[in-house]
Design an enzyme around this catalytic site. Structure first.
Site, PDB file in Angstrom:
ATOM      1  N   PRO A   1       0.814  -1.221   0.000  1.00  9.52           N
ATOM      2  CG  PRO A   1      -0.485  -1.394   1.932  1.00  9.52           C
ATOM      3  CD  PRO A   1       0.682  -2.000   1.223  1.00  9.52           C
TER       4      PRO A   1
ATOM      5  NE  ARG B   1      -8.911  -7.955 -19.634  1.00  9.80           N
ATOM      6  CZ  ARG B   1      -9.121  -6.895 -20.415  1.00  9.80           C
ATOM      7  NH1 ARG B   1      -8.292  -5.889 -20.404  1.00  9.80           N
ATOM      8  NH2 ARG B   1     -10.180  -6.851 -21.196  1.00  9.80           N
TER       9      ARG B   1
ATOM     10  CG  ASP C   1     -11.654  -3.951 -22.034  1.00  2.00           C
ATOM     11  OD1 ASP C   1     -12.795  -4.413 -22.094  1.00  2.00           O
ATOM     12  OD2 ASP C   1     -10.620  -4.622 -22.018  1.00  2.00           O
TER      13      ASP C   1
HETATM   14  C1  9WO Z   1       1.065  -3.153   8.915  1.00  4.72           C
HETATM   15  C2  9WO Z   1       0.764  -3.379  10.221  1.00  4.72           C
HETATM   16  C3  9WO Z   1       0.920  -2.624  11.377  1.00  4.72           C
HETATM   17  C4  9WO Z   1       0.525  -3.135  12.590  1.00  4.72           C
HETATM   18  C5  9WO Z   1      -0.011  -4.410  12.652  1.00  4.72           C
HETATM   19  C6  9WO Z   1      -0.156  -5.155  11.494  1.00  4.72           C
HETATM   20  C7  9WO Z   1       0.248  -4.613  10.302  1.00  4.72           C
HETATM   21  N1  9WO Z   1       0.226  -5.149   9.076  1.00  4.72           N
HETATM   22  C8  9WO Z   1       0.747  -4.290   8.249  1.00  4.72           C
HETATM   23  C9  9WO Z   1       0.934  -4.462   6.829  1.00  4.72           C
HETATM   24  O1  9WO Z   1       1.031  -3.501   6.085  1.00  4.72           O
HETATM   25  N2  9WO Z   1       1.055  -5.710   6.406  1.00  4.72           N
HETATM   26  C10 9WO Z   1       1.368  -5.945   5.036  1.00  4.72           C
HETATM   27  C11 9WO Z   1       0.465  -6.997   4.484  1.00  4.72           C
HETATM   28  C12 9WO Z   1       2.785  -6.343   4.862  1.00  4.72           C
HETATM   29  C13 9WO Z   1       3.095  -6.516   3.402  1.00  4.72           C
HETATM   30  C14 9WO Z   1       2.058  -7.364   2.673  1.00  4.72           C
HETATM   31  N3  9WO Z   1       0.753  -6.990   3.079  1.00  4.72           N
HETATM   32  C15 9WO Z   1      -0.050  -6.240   2.293  1.00  4.72           C
HETATM   33  C16 9WO Z   1       0.099  -5.878   0.962  1.00  4.72           C
HETATM   34  N4  9WO Z   1      -1.172  -5.703   2.708  1.00  4.72           N
HETATM   35  N5  9WO Z   1      -1.729  -4.989   1.725  1.00  4.72           N
HETATM   36  C17 9WO Z   1      -0.980  -5.085   0.661  1.00  4.72           C
HETATM   37  C18 9WO Z   1      -1.298  -4.401  -0.557  1.00  4.72           C
HETATM   38  C19 9WO Z   1      -0.595  -4.639  -1.713  1.00  4.72           C
HETATM   39  C20 9WO Z   1      -0.913  -3.928  -2.856  1.00  4.72           C
HETATM   40  N6  9WO Z   1      -1.902  -3.005  -2.845  1.00  4.72           N
HETATM   41  C21 9WO Z   1      -2.607  -2.780  -1.742  1.00  4.72           C
HETATM   42  C22 9WO Z   1      -2.328  -3.460  -0.566  1.00  4.72           C
END
Ligand code: 9WO
Length: 250
Positions: free
Chosen positions: A88, A153, A168
């Site tokens: 993110p 795709r 699209d």
């Molecule tokens: C941060 C955090 C802080 C305190 C407790 C738990 C926590 N988890 C996380 C966190 O950001 N975890 C991530 C999970 C670690 C890397 C992979 N993860 C992830 C990727 N979550 N969301 C994505 C993602 C990827 C691409 N686009 C949007 C979201």
């Protein structure tokens, strides 16, 4: 094209890349998606891939060593191109980025799990970060599946009908027009007359106008950055005028 994915859940990636248009592209030899599991490169009796963070706090991080050995194995096997970390914190993955990636020979996707990846591994090995949206997932795999689908795709020969890619949503920066099936049960009621007219020029004009109008209604931010032709501006002006006179018609 070749996409290599570093993930603790390679089965998930294989499933996601094995169905639909992208699955067919793989059958046609247009794309190869290969999963690499850091667990297979972890050492010790427990094959650990996670470790506690310096500084304390809740949760675990992905250990850099299994990731490094795993990445080296993928590279030795022929994986080429930039390493992209799904997170993110990255810039947003867009249709333009999908087009750019589809024009390359390949890339690697790194899927984080737990609370993330040791920053030193990211600094040493990651070339780009990409986010699919502003939300936290439990890992990068869903992001990787989104990237693989959007890119796969677009490969030449992936879609049965090349025209459908051009039509699209987003391919020309606009939202899609409404569609109506030749449904036995629903018949033609509620279907705009123009679509039953057989006049293909008129139908194309109506669809373009609906795309412009819907974008104006639902995503004005997209229109603001576009440079519409005189004809498009005229179509949109007509849509808006009709909208003002009968705001509840579809
Ligand atoms: C941060 C955090 C802080 C305190 C407790 C738990 C926590 N988890 C996380 C966190 O950001 N975890 C991530 C999970 C670690 C890397 C992979 N993860 C992830 C990727 N979550 N969301 C994505 C993602 C990827 C691409 N686009 C949007 C979201």
């Amino acid at each position: 094209m070749r996409i290599d994915v570093l993930t603790l859940f390679p089965d998930f990636i294989a499933q996601a890349a094995g169905v639909g248009v992208v699955g067919r592209a793989a059958e046609r030899g247009l794309i190869t998606v290969k999963g690499w599991n850091p667990r297979d490169y972890a050492t010790g009796n427990y094959r650990r891939v996670d470790e506690r963070p310096f500084g304390g706090g809740p949760g675990m991080l992905m250990l850099p060593e299994p990731l490094e050995t795993c990445l080296a194995a993928a590279r030795t096997d022929g994986a080429s191109g930039p390493v992209i970390y799904l997170s993110p914190q990255g810039p947003r993955f867009t249709q333009a980025k999908a087009r750019a990636l589809a024009a390359t020979p390949g890339f690697l996707l790194l899927c984080g799990r737990y609370e993330g990846v040791d920053e030193r591994f990211l600094e040493a090995h990651v070339d780009e970060e990409l986010s699919i949206g502003d939300y936290v997932l439990s890992g990068g795999e869903l992001g990787a599946a989104v990237v693989i689908d959007a890119v796969g795709r677009l490969l030449d020969g992936a879609l049965n009908d090349a025209a459908s890619a051009v039509q699209d949503s987003f391919e020309d920066g606009l939202l899609d027009c409404p569609h109506y099936t030749r449904s036995e049960r629903l018949g033609t009621s509620g279907v705009p007359d123009v679509l039953l007219s057989g006049d293909h020029a008129k139908i194309a004009r109506w669809r373009r106008q609906q795309s412009l109008g819907r974008t104006w209604l639902r995503r004005p931010d997209l229109l603001a950055r576009m440079d519409l032709s005189r004809q498009d501006r005229a179509l949109l002006a007509e849509f808006i005028a009709r909208q003002v006179s009968s705001p509840d018609s579809p």
